[in-house]
Design a protein around this motif. Sequence first.
Motif, PDB file in Angstrom:
ATOM      1  N   LEU A 262     -14.629   8.115  -7.601  1.00 24.58           N
ATOM      2  CA  LEU A 262     -14.554   7.167  -6.484  1.00 24.58           C
ATOM      3  C   LEU A 262     -14.629   7.911  -5.159  1.00 24.58           C
ATOM      4  O   LEU A 262     -13.820   8.801  -4.894  1.00 24.58           O
ATOM      5  N   ASP A 263     -15.575   7.531  -4.315  1.00 26.57           N
ATOM      6  CA  ASP A 263     -15.648   8.135  -2.991  1.00 26.57           C
ATOM      7  C   ASP A 263     -14.651   7.445  -2.050  1.00 26.57           C
ATOM      8  O   ASP A 263     -13.890   6.556  -2.459  1.00 26.57           O
ATOM      9  N   GLY A 264     -14.652   7.848  -0.798  1.00 32.98           N
ATOM     10  CA  GLY A 264     -13.699   7.299   0.154  1.00 32.98           C
ATOM     11  C   GLY A 264     -13.797   5.794   0.294  1.00 32.98           C
ATOM     12  O   GLY A 264     -12.784   5.093   0.364  1.00 32.98           O
ATOM     13  N   GLN A 265     -15.017   5.271   0.337  1.00 34.74           N
ATOM     14  CA  GLN A 265     -15.208   3.826   0.466  1.00 34.74           C
ATOM     15  C   GLN A 265     -14.691   3.097  -0.771  1.00 34.74           C
ATOM     16  O   GLN A 265     -14.063   2.035  -0.675  1.00 34.74           O
ATOM     17  N   GLY A 266     -14.964   3.686  -1.949  1.00 35.24           N
ATOM     18  CA  GLY A 266     -14.481   3.092  -3.196  1.00 35.24           C
ATOM     19  C   GLY A 266     -12.963   3.099  -3.276  1.00 35.24           C
ATOM     20  O   GLY A 266     -12.343   2.140  -3.752  1.00 35.24           O
ATOM     21  N   ARG A 267     -12.361   4.180  -2.812  1.00 36.50           N
ATOM     22  CA  ARG A 267     -10.894   4.247  -2.813  1.00 36.50           C
ATOM     23  C   ARG A 267     -10.300   3.202  -1.887  1.00 36.50           C
ATOM     24  O   ARG A 267      -9.293   2.569  -2.205  1.00 36.50           O
ATOM     25  N   ARG A 268     -10.905   3.042  -0.731  1.00 43.05           N
ATOM     26  CA  ARG A 268     -10.414   2.042   0.222  1.00 43.05           C
ATOM     27  C   ARG A 268     -10.523   0.640  -0.382  1.00 43.05           C
ATOM     28  O   ARG A 268      -9.609  -0.182  -0.241  1.00 43.05           O
ATOM     29  N   MET A 269     -11.640   0.358  -1.057  1.00 45.15           N
ATOM     30  CA  MET A 269     -11.812  -0.951  -1.669  1.00 45.15           C
ATOM     31  C   MET A 269     -10.752  -1.187  -2.743  1.00 45.15           C
ATOM     32  O   MET A 269     -10.164  -2.270  -2.825  1.00 45.15           O
ATOM     33  N   LEU A 270     -10.504  -0.166  -3.567  1.00 48.82           N
ATOM     34  CA  LEU A 270      -9.510  -0.301  -4.625  1.00 48.82           C
ATOM     35  C   LEU A 270      -8.112  -0.493  -4.038  1.00 48.82           C
ATOM     36  O   LEU A 270      -7.346  -1.346  -4.494  1.00 48.82           O
ATOM     37  N   TYR A 271      -7.783   0.275  -3.025  1.00 50.25           N
ATOM     38  CA  TYR A 271      -6.485   0.144  -2.351  1.00 50.25           C
ATOM     39  C   TYR A 271      -6.315  -1.267  -1.795  1.00 50.25           C
ATOM     40  O   TYR A 271      -5.255  -1.893  -1.956  1.00 50.25           O
ATOM     41  N   ASP A 272      -7.358  -1.788  -1.153  1.00 52.58           N
ATOM     42  CA  ASP A 272      -7.287  -3.126  -0.582  1.00 52.58           C
ATOM     43  C   ASP A 272      -7.089  -4.182  -1.664  1.00 52.58           C
ATOM     44  O   ASP A 272      -6.349  -5.161  -1.481  1.00 52.58           O
ATOM     45  N   GLN A 273      -7.737  -3.997  -2.816  1.00 54.34           N
ATOM     46  CA  GLN A 273      -7.615  -4.974  -3.894  1.00 54.34           C
ATOM     47  C   GLN A 273      -6.245  -4.897  -4.575  1.00 54.34           C
ATOM     48  O   GLN A 273      -5.732  -5.923  -5.043  1.00 54.34           O
ATOM     49  N   ILE A 274      -5.660  -3.719  -4.652  1.00 54.58           N
ATOM     50  CA  ILE A 274      -4.280  -3.623  -5.158  1.00 54.58           C
ATOM     51  C   ILE A 274      -3.377  -4.508  -4.312  1.00 54.58           C
ATOM     52  O   ILE A 274      -2.609  -5.333  -4.822  1.00 54.58           O
ATOM     53  N   ASN A 275      -3.478  -4.347  -2.996  1.00 55.23           N
ATOM     54  CA  ASN A 275      -2.648  -5.133  -2.091  1.00 55.23           C
ATOM     55  C   ASN A 275      -2.959  -6.625  -2.182  1.00 55.23           C
ATOM     56  O   ASN A 275      -2.051  -7.465  -2.213  1.00 55.23           O
TER      57      ASN A 275
END
Length: 287
Positions: free
Chosen positions: A198-211
């Motif tokens: 997961l690149d930075g954008q993918g990590r941000r998307m995953l973090y946002d979806q957790i929340n």
Amino acid sequence: MPELPQVEALRGWLDAQLAGHAIAGVQLTDFSALKTYQPPLAALIGLEINGVGRHGKMIDIDAQGEHLIVHFSRAGWLKWKPEQPAAPARPGKGPLSFRLTLDDGSGFDLTEAGTQRKLAIWVADDPASIEQIASLGPDPLSSEFTFGVFDQIMDDAGRSQIKGVLRDQHRIAGIGNAYSDEILYAAKLSPFMPASNLDGQGRRMLYDQINAVLAEALDRCQGLPPDKLKDDKRQAMKVHGRAGERCEICGSTIAQVNFADSSLQYCPGCQTGGKVLADRRMSKLLR
């Protein structure tokens, strides 16, 4: 298994029922459930309950500094009773593991279905003295769960599969099998993708979806009594537990991967580019 949204909703509901009441009685009927011996369960009797907290998927009832902590595990749950029976329960009979009675006669039973008996109860002066609590990762509902913290979790995870990273209570507290499926579905990620992919954008998307997924679930179930929380969880799932049904986004058939003692569900169209992941009991997974 109850996960963070249901346990947090239960915490809030119990806090309203228990705070200010004294504990009039406790009874253990499944002796394997109690994981501590000091202080004894009897030390809780007569203490006034200050409030109810939570550690990951564990409930923490604070009674004047003594803590009754419960982990429901896979098949445990709480049954509220406006009036507890006067007669003591018989040990070893049925699903009952523990009974608590308040000074007004109300209270709750802890029950566990099945035969594995993994429900756990602790009594402690300091919750941090319990290894299962001390080793928890950050709570996604806490302000401490920042993107920087999550980014470091992903760095530390290396090539660990992302489904396992979300479920690892030492990395992130409170997410289990069901909500990891839901989060990965919302983020459109394969459950077996290595964290390092997961690149930075993918990590941000995953973090946002957790929340987003956890917040939506909590908003939906907050205020529900214990007997409604499990049904709410099942009915609200979009992919978990829905193998064979059609994805509401792309129309693909929701698929399942079976393990020795569990399973996961995902949408091939949304999450794996149309590829079907192999049953882990039979062969190697397809990437």
